[in-house]
Design a protein around this motif. Structure first.
Motif, mmCIF file in Angstrom:
data_model
loop_
_atom_site.group_PDB
_atom_site.id
_atom_site.type_symbol
_atom_site.label_atom_id
_atom_site.label_comp_id
_atom_site.label_asym_id
_atom_site.label_seq_id
_atom_site.Cartn_x
_atom_site.Cartn_y
_atom_site.Cartn_z
ATOM 1 N N UNK A 107 0.961 -1.587 -0.252
ATOM 2 C CA UNK A 107 -0.361 -0.017 -0.159
ATOM 3 C C UNK A 107 1.183 1.049 -0.311
ATOM 4 N N UNK A 108 0.678 2.178 -0.835
ATOM 5 C CA UNK A 108 1.268 2.835 -1.202
ATOM 6 C C UNK A 108 1.602 4.040 0.211
ATOM 7 N N UNK A 109 0.632 3.752 1.416
ATOM 8 C CA UNK A 109 0.318 4.532 2.639
ATOM 9 C C UNK A 109 1.213 3.552 3.235
ATOM 10 N N UNK A 110 1.531 3.082 3.668
ATOM 11 C CA UNK A 110 2.301 1.979 4.340
ATOM 12 C C UNK A 110 4.158 2.357 3.295
ATOM 13 N N UNK A 111 4.490 2.675 1.886
ATOM 14 C CA UNK A 111 5.233 2.672 2.073
ATOM 15 C C UNK A 111 6.030 4.127 2.015
ATOM 16 N N UNK A 112 5.682 5.399 2.412
ATOM 17 C CA UNK A 112 5.799 6.697 3.068
ATOM 18 C C UNK A 112 5.437 6.220 4.122
#
Length: 222
Positions: A107-112
């Motif tokens: 998930x992009x939120x976890x990457x950020x």
């Protein structure tokens, strides 16, 4: 204010490379994206990245080989994207100096969040953020306005922390929901409810710092 952290992103999947680079740029990072590691040494010397975000499986040199090359030339952090999730693989990576892993798909939120955490540990994102007379102590999970401690709920502090880390940028409700609540498929009015409470607690000791940008979102600035 420190300059934006610089991320060198190496990923051979064009769709993932473009979307991830755009997301990181949108979060305020300075990003250089490559499809392979052929220019790694030049990029280390000219771009001076704070973080190498690299896929394990690449054409030419692997992400693991690139991480080892970085360790011999630079003190930048290394974060690996990989579909390889075996313990032995992770141990090889940590032995090569990798700071963190994120398994695909992600998930992009976890990457950020993981990128931010690695950079904060490396001192490239401040643990204490100040905007005018507002002080946000990220590690201590507390905030002060004009020297007075703000009595914030856990959600209000996460909200204020996101604004502080994104200071000067206009944030949409979708961005706020994704970063503070972890998903955006809930009533967007929840942002207004918590933001209204946060503002009441913040603005008693000075002028408003979280401004409404009509039709777009909200911005924290002096």
């Amino acid at each position: 204010m420190t300059s934006p952290a610089r991320i060198l992103f190496i990923e051979d999947d064009e769709t993932l490379r473009v979307s991830t680079a755009a997301a990181l740029t949108h979060e305020g990072f300075t990003v250089t994206a490559r499809e392979d590691g052929e220019t790694l040494e030049n990029d280390l010397a000219s771009f001076l990245p704070d973080l190498l975000l690299v896929d394990w499986m690449l054409p030419g040199r692997s992400g693991l080989a690139l991480a080892s090359a970085v360790r011999s030339r630079s003190d930048c952090a290394v974060m690996m994207l990989t579909a390889r999730d075996e313990v032995d693989d992770r141990l090889r990576g940590f032995s090569a100096g990798i700071d963190d892993y994120l398994s695909k798909p992600f998930a992009m939120a976890e990457l950020i969040a993981r990128v931010t955490a690695v950079l904060r540990r490396r001192g490239r994102i401040p643990a204490v953020i100040q905007v005018a007379d507002l002080v946000v102590d990220v590690d201590g999970a507390r905030a002060l306005r004009a020297g007075r401690a703000l009595d914030l709920t856990a959600t209000e502090f996460r909200l204020l922390r996101f604004f502080a880390e994104s200071r000067g940028r206009t944030l949409s409700k979708t961005q706020i929901l994704t970063q503070v609540w972890g998903y955006d498929d809930i009533d967007a009015n929840v942002v207004e409810v918590h933001l209204s409470s946060l503002r009441r607690k913040m603005d008693g000791d000075g002028p408003r710092l979280i401004h409404t940008v009509r039709g777009i979102g909200y911005r924290l600035s002096a």
